[in-house]
Design a protein around this motif. Structure first.
Motif, PDB file in Angstrom:
ATOM      1  N   VAL A  27     -48.408 -21.669  52.778  1.00 58.90           N
ATOM      2  CA  VAL A  27     -47.519 -21.275  51.675  1.00 58.90           C
ATOM      3  C   VAL A  27     -48.216 -20.238  50.807  1.00 58.90           C
ATOM      4  CG1 VAL A  27     -46.380 -22.071  49.580  1.00 58.90           C
ATOM      5  CG2 VAL A  27     -46.247 -23.443  51.656  1.00 58.90           C
ATOM      6  N   ARG A  28     -49.493 -20.489  50.504  1.00 55.07           N
ATOM      7  CA  ARG A  28     -50.241 -19.537  49.670  1.00 55.07           C
ATOM      8  C   ARG A  28     -50.310 -18.175  50.351  1.00 55.07           C
ATOM      9  NH1 ARG A  28     -53.657 -23.611  47.071  1.00 55.07           N
ATOM     10  NH2 ARG A  28     -52.196 -24.324  45.470  1.00 55.07           N
ATOM     11  N   ALA A  29     -50.555 -18.189  51.666  1.00 50.60           N
ATOM     12  CA  ALA A  29     -50.660 -16.921  52.388  1.00 50.60           C
ATOM     13  C   ALA A  29     -49.341 -16.166  52.328  1.00 50.60           C
ATOM     14  CB  ALA A  29     -51.048 -17.186  53.848  1.00 50.60           C
ATOM     15  N   ALA A  30     -48.226 -16.896  52.495  1.00 50.25           N
ATOM     16  CA  ALA A  30     -46.914 -16.255  52.479  1.00 50.25           C
ATOM     17  C   ALA A  30     -46.605 -15.693  51.096  1.00 50.25           C
ATOM     18  CB  ALA A  30     -45.838 -17.250  52.914  1.00 50.25           C
ATOM     19  N   LEU A  31     -46.913 -16.488  50.047  1.00 55.60           N
ATOM     20  CA  LEU A  31     -46.644 -16.021  48.683  1.00 55.60           C
ATOM     21  C   LEU A  31     -47.524 -14.811  48.351  1.00 55.60           C
ATOM     22  CD1 LEU A  31     -46.202 -19.363  46.732  1.00 55.60           C
ATOM     23  CD2 LEU A  31     -44.497 -17.579  47.049  1.00 55.60           C
ATOM     24  N   ASP A  32     -48.727 -14.820  48.877  1.00 55.43           N
ATOM     25  CA  ASP A  32     -49.628 -13.692  48.653  1.00 55.43           C
ATOM     26  C   ASP A  32     -49.042 -12.425  49.261  1.00 55.43           C
ATOM     27  OD1 ASP A  32     -51.934 -12.591  47.635  1.00 55.43           O
ATOM     28  OD2 ASP A  32     -52.987 -12.756  49.561  1.00 55.43           O
ATOM     29  N   LYS A  33     -48.451 -12.574  50.442  1.00 52.38           N
ATOM     30  CA  LYS A  33     -47.870 -11.414  51.132  1.00 52.38           C
ATOM     31  C   LYS A  33     -46.792 -10.742  50.300  1.00 52.38           C
ATOM     32  CE  LYS A  33     -48.485 -11.622  56.097  1.00 52.38           C
ATOM     33  NZ  LYS A  33     -48.947 -12.896  56.640  1.00 52.38           N
ATOM     34  N   VAL A  34     -45.999 -11.552  49.563  1.00 54.37           N
ATOM     35  CA  VAL A  34     -44.921 -10.956  48.777  1.00 54.37           C
ATOM     36  C   VAL A  34     -45.312 -10.800  47.301  1.00 54.37           C
ATOM     37  CG1 VAL A  34     -43.092 -11.803  50.275  1.00 54.37           C
ATOM     38  CG2 VAL A  34     -43.840 -13.216  48.368  1.00 54.37           C
ATOM     39  N   GLY A  35     -46.600 -11.033  46.994  1.00 51.15           N
ATOM     40  CA  GLY A  35     -47.104 -10.792  45.656  1.00 51.15           C
ATOM     41  C   GLY A  35     -46.670 -11.788  44.614  1.00 51.15           C
ATOM     42  N   LEU A  36     -46.440 -13.046  45.020  1.00 52.53           N
ATOM     43  CA  LEU A  36     -45.965 -14.044  44.057  1.00 52.53           C
ATOM     44  C   LEU A  36     -46.917 -15.240  43.950  1.00 52.53           C
ATOM     45  CD1 LEU A  36     -42.126 -14.226  44.726  1.00 52.53           C
ATOM     46  CD2 LEU A  36     -43.264 -13.319  42.723  1.00 52.53           C
ATOM     47  N   LEU A  37     -48.144 -15.043  44.403  1.00 52.31           N
ATOM     48  CA  LEU A  37     -49.070 -16.165  44.440  1.00 52.31           C
ATOM     49  C   LEU A  37     -49.252 -16.794  43.052  1.00 52.31           C
ATOM     50  CD1 LEU A  37     -50.765 -17.873  46.193  1.00 52.31           C
ATOM     51  CD2 LEU A  37     -52.619 -16.224  46.065  1.00 52.31           C
ATOM     52  N   ARG A  38     -49.224 -15.938  42.035  1.00 52.00           N
ATOM     53  CA  ARG A  38     -49.474 -16.477  40.691  1.00 52.00           C
ATOM     54  C   ARG A  38     -48.260 -17.203  40.112  1.00 52.00           C
ATOM     55  NH1 ARG A  38     -52.421 -12.002  37.346  1.00 52.00           N
ATOM     56  NH2 ARG A  38     -50.314 -12.034  36.519  1.00 52.00           N
ATOM     57  N   LYS A  39     -47.134 -17.123  40.788  1.00 51.82           N
ATOM     58  CA  LYS A  39     -45.932 -17.755  40.232  1.00 51.82           C
ATOM     59  C   LYS A  39     -45.531 -19.009  41.010  1.00 51.82           C
ATOM     60  CE  LYS A  39     -44.481 -13.736  37.916  1.00 51.82           C
ATOM     61  NZ  LYS A  39     -43.421 -13.026  37.223  1.00 51.82           N
ATOM     62  N   GLU A  40     -46.460 -19.558  41.795  1.00 51.82           N
ATOM     63  CA  GLU A  40     -46.074 -20.666  42.684  1.00 51.82           C
ATOM     64  C   GLU A  40     -45.601 -21.894  41.929  1.00 51.82           C
ATOM     65  OE1 GLU A  40     -49.521 -21.669  44.974  1.00 51.82           O
ATOM     66  OE2 GLU A  40     -50.386 -22.811  43.338  1.00 51.82           O
ATOM     67  N   ARG A  41     -46.055 -22.063  40.680  1.00 59.59           N
ATOM     68  CA  ARG A  41     -45.661 -23.261  39.935  1.00 59.59           C
ATOM     69  C   ARG A  41     -44.348 -23.101  39.181  1.00 59.59           C
ATOM     70  NH1 ARG A  41     -49.648 -27.010  39.413  1.00 59.59           N
ATOM     71  NH2 ARG A  41     -51.613 -26.366  40.327  1.00 59.59           N
ATOM     72  N   LEU A  42     -43.858 -21.880  39.103  1.00 60.73           N
ATOM     73  CA  LEU A  42     -42.607 -21.649  38.361  1.00 60.73           C
ATOM     74  C   LEU A  42     -41.404 -22.131  39.178  1.00 60.73           C
ATOM     75  CD1 LEU A  42     -43.228 -18.101  36.866  1.00 60.73           C
ATOM     76  CD2 LEU A  42     -43.733 -20.344  35.882  1.00 60.73           C
ATOM     77  N   TYR A  43     -40.276 -22.201  38.488  1.00 64.50           N
ATOM     78  CA  TYR A  43     -39.026 -22.558  39.162  1.00 64.50           C
ATOM     79  C   TYR A  43     -38.182 -21.305  39.340  1.00 64.50           C
ATOM     80  CZ  TYR A  43     -40.160 -27.431  38.855  1.00 64.50           C
ATOM     81  OH  TYR A  43     -40.779 -28.627  39.042  1.00 64.50           O
ATOM     82  N   PRO A  44     -37.361 -21.273  40.389  1.00 68.38           N
ATOM     83  CA  PRO A  44     -36.615 -20.056  40.711  1.00 68.38           C
ATOM     84  C   PRO A  44     -35.846 -19.471  39.534  1.00 68.38           C
ATOM     85  CG  PRO A  44     -36.386 -21.594  42.493  1.00 68.38           C
ATOM     86  CD  PRO A  44     -37.148 -22.303  41.413  1.00 68.38           C
ATOM     87  N   GLU A  45     -35.289 -20.328  38.674  1.00 66.77           N
ATOM     88  CA  GLU A  45     -34.468 -19.775  37.587  1.00 66.77           C
ATOM     89  C   GLU A  45     -35.307 -19.008  36.563  1.00 66.77           C
ATOM     90  OE1 GLU A  45     -32.454 -23.052  35.883  1.00 66.77           O
ATOM     91  OE2 GLU A  45     -34.287 -24.111  35.313  1.00 66.77           O
ATOM     92  N   MET A  46     -36.650 -19.198  36.588  1.00 65.02           N
ATOM     93  CA  MET A  46     -37.509 -18.457  35.666  1.00 65.02           C
ATOM     94  C   MET A  46     -37.839 -17.073  36.229  1.00 65.02           C
ATOM     95  SD  MET A  46     -40.241 -21.477  35.006  1.00 65.02           S
ATOM     96  CE  MET A  46     -39.790 -23.074  34.362  1.00 65.02           C
ATOM     97  N   LEU A  47     -37.409 -16.799  37.449  1.00 68.12           N
ATOM     98  CA  LEU A  47     -37.788 -15.549  38.106  1.00 68.12           C
ATOM     99  C   LEU A  47     -36.639 -14.549  38.039  1.00 68.12           C
ATOM    100  CD1 LEU A  47     -39.392 -16.955  41.389  1.00 68.12           C
ATOM    101  CD2 LEU A  47     -40.529 -16.461  39.217  1.00 68.12           C
ATOM    102  N   SER A  48     -36.997 -13.269  38.178  1.00 69.77           N
ATOM    103  CA  SER A  48     -35.965 -12.232  38.245  1.00 69.77           C
ATOM    104  C   SER A  48     -35.307 -12.269  39.625  1.00 69.77           C
ATOM    105  CB  SER A  48     -36.617 -10.871  38.033  1.00 69.77           C
ATOM    106  OG  SER A  48     -37.417 -10.555  39.161  1.00 69.77           O
ATOM    107  N   GLY A  49     -34.192 -11.555  39.753  1.00 71.85           N
ATOM    108  CA  GLY A  49     -33.480 -11.512  41.040  1.00 71.85           C
ATOM    109  C   GLY A  49     -34.386 -11.018  42.158  1.00 71.85           C
ATOM    110  N   GLY A  50     -35.179  -9.979  41.852  1.00 69.32           N
ATOM    111  CA  GLY A  50     -36.071  -9.423  42.865  1.00 69.32           C
ATOM    112  C   GLY A  50     -37.142 -10.426  43.282  1.00 69.32           C
TER     113      GLY A  50
END
Lengths: 225, 320
Positions: A118-141
């Motif tokens: 999971v960490r590797a995948a999130l790193d690939k899309v540049g979201l590793l630092r947001k793994e603890r957030l919930y989707p509604e806290m994120l932008s559409g992109g």
């Protein structure tokens, strides 16, 4: 890897979304499907995912006729495919990490193995630092990129993406395409529905153009194989 | 070539991954998540558990009543006795002879002789009417032979009683077991109605759990859709709901046990007051480990099965 053999899809109302489509995507090939909205791009992807059944003709994935799969086999079939949906299809009561971990959970990975992936995948899309957030806290992109991370986390042999760069700025779009190309380079077949013509032309990939459910152009550049 | 090798190793990894230990871990995680979900809505979870507990309590109490009754009846049946009231003309030696004869009977375990004098003494002592009895010119009470049958069941006691009617010097045979038979019939009725009630209530509990689970599934439709889109089977999607159903049932069973204890403690003190009057040291039973385990595990099984019945069709119907 993916083969459409004279496939038509007619909906209950009589509307024909796809008519007599035939094409083939080989292993390690990346192809775009373009066309106006309503041209049948999404229907085509849904047939591969076994979300819809072809009215006539047959869809083969890895040599297997999708129409003939049982419920259980459909679940197994979908595990081979990483899908990015236009409307993201994220779970809003789970963190970003847990969303991306879902396919691994289904396949029964041990948590420690899953965490690494999971960490590797999130790193690939540049979201590793947001793994603890919930989707509604994120932008559409960002939500879109969580969906992409979830699609690639299980290292599928096929990746389907429906407008994966729809909410992304040009830089991020290029990053996502780079991720896709990395997967193509290790033998993954990709089929990407998009109408981002400028992005597609930069990549110089095979491009299938749909118009009112028919293939009007199948442009092959050196991008395949 | 290189990429092919990569793919192959990747595929192998995928096949090896779902080992037994990871399957256990996956279940543990699902179990924990379902549990946390129940705790998120404590009021409605408790309401469901309470309804299940009350449902389980009714048959449990009925079963308790009938098993206690039948243990009382067993004791009473064991002490079934036949009284032979003797001819008042018969002498002490004649009575001894009759008693000795009866002791040879295979169907009789013991015979006790109560002479008319003893009977009068007992009567005086028991009623406090000694003055009256002293004024009597002669003893109105007959001698009695109290026969304890070998076999305590009502049928053979009745046969024996009929046979003893023909014994010399016997004027009247009295079997004090008819009320025991009536009580036995009542106890059987309680047991049967308990069984019928159990069936009806178990069906009702299936519906209650099923309905709760159905609502939960409806609330998490989108999640199930996504799970299926990324390759989850129906069984995988159903699993958290099966755990939830099982928790409801287990919780209901435990609460029912506690309620049963409360009812019995309250009931027992009243019962002890009553029993004191009869100098009995009878104690309520039916709260052994087995009955508690049956209530809790039975509740859990009902919850799980109710959830299974409710979830399967509904989850299969959610088609992405």
């Amino acid at each position: 890897m993916i083969k459409f053999d004279n496939v038509s899809k007619r909906y209950a109302g009589g509307h024909e979304a796809l008519s007599a489509i035939s094409f083939e995507i080989s292993k390690g090939e990346m192809a775009f499907i373009t066309g106006r909205s309503g041209a049948g791009k999404s229907s085509l992807l849904k047939l591969i995912l076994a979300m819809e059944r072809a009215s006539t003709g047959a869809v083969f994935v890895d040599g297997v006729n999708i129409n003939r799969l049982s419920r259980r086999q459909i679940a197994q079939h979908r595990r081979k495919i990483g899908a990015v949906f236009q409307d993201h299809q994220l779970l809003f009561d789970r963190s970003v990490f847990d969303n991306v971990a879902l396919p691994l959970e289904i396949c029964g990975y041990r948590p420690q193995d899953a965490r690494r992936r999971v960490r590797a995948a999130l790193d690939k899309v540049g979201l590793l630092r947001k793994e603890r957030l919930y989707p509604e806290m994120l932008s559409g992109g960002e939500q879109q990129r969580v969906g992409i991370a979830r699609a690639v986390v299980n290292r599928p042999s096929i990746i389907l993406a429906d407008e994966p760069t729809g909410n992304l700025d040009p830089d991020l779009s290029t990053d996502v395409m780079n991720v896709f190309q990395q997967f193509r380079d290790v033998g993954v077949s990709l089929l990407v529905a998009s109408h981002d013509i400028s992005l597609i032309s930069k990549l110089n990939c095979r491009t299938i153009t749909l118009e009112a459910g028919k293939i009007t152009e199948d442009y092959s550049a050196g991008g395949g194989s | 070539m290189k990429s092919e090798k990569l793919l192959r190793s990747r595929n192998n990894q995928r096949r090896d991954s779902p080992s037994l230990s990871s399957w256990v871990q996956m279940h543990r995680r699902t179990a924990l998540q379902s549990w946390q979900r129940l705790l998120k809505t404590p009021a409605s979870s408790f309401a469901t558990i309470f309804v299940i507990a009350v449902g389980l309590l009714l048959p449990a109490l009925l079963y308790g009543v009938s098993s206690n009754l039948s243990s009382v009846l067993d004791n009473l049946n064991g002490s079934a006795q036949i009284s032979l009231f003797m001819d008042r003309g018969s002498t002490a030696s004649e009575l001894r002879l009759v008693r000795e004869d009866l002791l040879f009977d295979d169907a009789i375990s013991n015979v006790e002789l109560i002479s008319s004098e003893q009977a009068l003494e007992e009567f005086s002592a028991a009623t406090g009417l000694s003055e009256i009895s002293q004024q009597l010119s002669d003893n109105p009470l007959p001698a009695t032979l109290v026969v304890t049958p070998m076999d305590a069941d009502p049928q053979s006691v009745a046969t024996l009683a009929a046979r003893l009617g023909a014994t010399p010097h016997v004027e009247l045979v009295q079997v004090d077991s008819q009320w025991i038979q009536r009580l036995t019939a009542v106890s059987r009725l309680v047991a049967v109605s308990g069984q019928i009630l159990t069936i009806v209530i178990v069906l009702g509990l299936f519906f209650i759990v099923g309905n709760t689970i159905r609502l939960a599934i409806e609330n998490r439709r989108d999640e199930i859709r996504v799970v299926k889109l990324v390759g989850g089977t129906d069984a995988f999607a159903a699993r958290p709901f099966l755990y939830a159903g099982m928790y409801y049932g287990l919780g209901g069973g435990m609460l029912a046990t506690m309620l049963q204890f409360a009812v019995v403690i309250g009931f027992n003190s009243a019962l002890q007051d009553l029993l004191q009057l009869y100098e009995s040291n009878f104690h309520l039973q039916g709260f052994g480990f087995t009955s508690i385990a049956a209530l809790v595990l039975g509740g859990g099984a009902i919850g799980w099965l109710g959830a299974l019945l409710a979830s399967f069709r509904q989850i299969a119907a959610i088609d992405p």
